[in-house]
Motif scaffolding. Structure first.
Motif, PDB file in Angstrom:
ATOM      1  N   ASP A 239      -4.362  -7.398  -2.020  1.00 60.13           N
ATOM      2  CA  ASP A 239      -3.577  -8.245  -1.133  1.00 60.13           C
ATOM      3  C   ASP A 239      -3.717  -9.716  -1.497  1.00 60.13           C
ATOM      4  OD1 ASP A 239      -2.580  -6.107   0.253  1.00 60.13           O
ATOM      5  OD2 ASP A 239      -4.061  -6.209   1.871  1.00 60.13           O
TER       6      ASP A 239
ATOM      7  N   HIS B 204       0.853  -1.189   0.000  1.00 61.67           N
ATOM      8  CA  HIS B 204       0.000   0.000   0.000  1.00 61.67           C
ATOM      9  C   HIS B 204       0.883   1.230   0.000  1.00 61.67           C
ATOM     10  CE1 HIS B 204      -3.027  -2.869   0.601  1.00 61.67           C
ATOM     11  NE2 HIS B 204      -2.885  -3.014   1.901  1.00 61.67           N
TER      12      HIS B 204
ATOM     13  N   PHE C 221      -6.610   2.418  -9.761  1.00 61.90           N
ATOM     14  CA  PHE C 221      -5.645   1.739  -8.894  1.00 61.90           C
ATOM     15  C   PHE C 221      -4.433   1.343  -9.743  1.00 61.90           C
ATOM     16  CE2 PHE C 221      -5.684  -1.672  -5.283  1.00 61.90           C
ATOM     17  CZ  PHE C 221      -4.435  -1.241  -4.868  1.00 61.90           C
TER      18      PHE C 221
ATOM     19  N   LYS D 125      -8.276  -2.768  -1.946  1.00 55.57           N
ATOM     20  CA  LYS D 125      -7.044  -3.109  -1.244  1.00 55.57           C
ATOM     21  C   LYS D 125      -7.032  -4.576  -0.834  1.00 55.57           C
ATOM     22  CE  LYS D 125      -5.980   1.494   0.597  1.00 55.57           C
ATOM     23  NZ  LYS D 125      -5.861   2.335   1.802  1.00 55.57           N
ATOM     24  N   LYS D 126      -8.152  -5.061  -0.353  1.00 57.85           N
ATOM     25  CA  LYS D 126      -8.222  -6.470   0.053  1.00 57.85           C
ATOM     26  C   LYS D 126      -8.006  -7.393  -1.148  1.00 57.85           C
ATOM     27  CE  LYS D 126     -11.058  -9.738   2.672  1.00 57.85           C
ATOM     28  NZ  LYS D 126     -10.847 -10.875   1.754  1.00 57.85           N
TER      29      LYS D 126
ATOM     30  N   ALA E 245      -1.839   5.088  -3.052  1.00 57.73           N
ATOM     31  CA  ALA E 245      -3.030   4.247  -2.989  1.00 57.73           C
ATOM     32  C   ALA E 245      -3.900   4.591  -1.790  1.00 57.73           C
ATOM     33  CB  ALA E 245      -2.623   2.781  -2.922  1.00 57.73           C
ATOM     34  N   SER E 246      -3.626   5.723  -1.132  1.00 61.67           N
ATOM     35  CA  SER E 246      -4.329   6.048   0.110  1.00 61.67           C
ATOM     36  C   SER E 246      -5.819   6.243  -0.108  1.00 61.67           C
ATOM     37  CB  SER E 246      -3.705   7.307   0.726  1.00 61.67           C
ATOM     38  OG  SER E 246      -3.800   8.393  -0.174  1.00 61.67           O
TER      39      SER E 246
ATOM     40  N   THR F 237      -7.599   4.502  -2.225  1.00 57.62           N
ATOM     41  CA  THR F 237      -8.173   3.273  -2.757  1.00 57.62           C
ATOM     42  C   THR F 237      -9.139   2.665  -1.754  1.00 57.62           C
ATOM     43  OG1 THR F 237      -6.175   2.864  -4.026  1.00 57.62           O
ATOM     44  CG2 THR F 237      -7.608   0.986  -3.651  1.00 57.62           C
TER      45      THR F 237
END
Length: 347
Positions: free
Chosen positions: A33, A17, A61, A29-30, A21-22, A24
């Motif tokens: 990952d 991150h 993104f 984000k999940k 990407a703050s 997003t």
């Protein structure tokens, strides 16, 4: 002599991150990952699927486009990799690593001028990895710009002096430019860094032979055969040198080894045949020259030498037929002999 190409350097930076990407979403984000874990586990198709979902959740993104592009690179799907890197660049045009990786994909598709532009953009944006300069050098080399390639290989050496590959590649280009001393020095450095660097021994041996340092050339070919006992080039070139030194029995051993490795190697039959002729073993020589002619019916030297062996065993008809054929294929030696005897050779 065939040159080994440089390995493909791919920068695959698996981004976490980042500050960019703050904004997003948590869902994106999940998914990112999950994709990252799959990519690290070499489950590339699964990673691509998760990155696609992350992109759907957040179309801006850029890290997801970038990492999906890297996954496509690993899959050797260069067209899709280029699409993803291009999208990542449109969202984050200041990130040099994206240009580097798109440049690599372009290079793999033979689009070398575009690749060079991207590698240069990566450098302009602060990227300075040795691999970046190696990739740009390889692209310059494909375009025939050896001088620019040598500069980049030199830069790669400055950045990573313990890597033998740029020494080897620079040496290859120096040899192509006739800079034999410099090339030998680079091959020597490559060998010192990688003592089992087979191709460096072969290339250095070829240059040493060219400048008359025959014993050193034989030593390099011997070392190459220690590393790779089945290497045809080392055996064949050793046979050639030994035959020139009139060490015919030893040369025959190496030509025979080549034939054992490749029964269709025409030059090995011809080389062994010449050594047998020199030793007076004419019937064996005839057999080898006959095989060489079967493999290449237009080899004037094979006819000439077989004709000489026929003459030595008293087969004048075979001798004249082969000399006529050699002359018709362009052998000046056969033409001179037949002309001196008033014998024509036109077919």
């Amino acid at each position: 002599m065939r040159r080994f190409l440089l390995a493909a350097w791919i920068i695959v930076l698996l981004l976490g991150h980042s500050a960019g990407a703050s904004t997003t979403s948590a869902v994106a984000k999940k998914l990112f990952d999950e994709a990252l874990y799959a990519q690290q586990s070499n489950k590339l198709q699964e990673a691509i699927a998760y990155y696609t979902k992350a992109i759907k959740a957040d179309p801006e993104f850029w890290e997801a486009y970038y990492n999906r592009g890297n996954a496509y690179l690993e899959e050797e799907d260069y067209a899709n990799a280029i699409k993803d890197f291009s999208m990542a660049i449109s969202l984050n045009p200041d990130e040099g690593k994206i240009y580097n990786n798109r440049g690599y994909a372009l290079k793999e598709l033979g689009r070398h001028e575009e690749a060079i532009r991207d590698f240069t953009r990566a450098i302009e944006r602060g990227q300075s990895s040795p691999d970046l300069f190696l990739n740009r050098a390889a692209a310059y080399e494909e375009l025939g710009n050896d001088s620019a390639a040598i500069k980049d290989y030199t830069k790669a050496i400055e950045l990573d002096p313990e890597n033998p590959d740029p020494y080897f590649s620079r040496g290859y280009l120096e040899a192509r430019k006739g800079q034999d001393k410099e090339a030998i020095g680079d091959y020597t450095e490559a060998i010192s860094l990688r003592p089992d660097f087979l191709e460096a021994y072969l290339q250095r041996a070829s240059l040493l032979e060219k400048i008359g340092r025959t014993d050193e050339a034989l030593s390099d070919y011997s070392r190459a055969m220690d590393i790779a006992p089945g290497n045809k080039t080392a055996h064949f070139n050793t046979g050639v040198i030994l035959s020139r030194l009139s060490q015919y029995k030893e040369a025959i051993e190496h030509f025979t080894r080549v034939i054992e490795l490749d029964e269709e190697d025409q030059k090995a039959y011809k080389g062994r045949g010449y050594c047998l002729l020199a030793l007076g073993r004419h019937r064996e020589a005839i057999a080898d020259f006959t095989k060489a002619i079967e493999l290449d019916p237009n080899d004037a030297d094979a006819y000439l030498n077989r004709g000489t062996s026929y003459r030595k065993i008293g087969n004048n008809r075979g001798f004249l037929n082969d000399y006529r054929m050699a002359a018709s294929l362009g052998s000046e030696q056969a033409k001179a002999y037949l002309r001196s005897k008033g014998i024509g050779w036109e077919q």
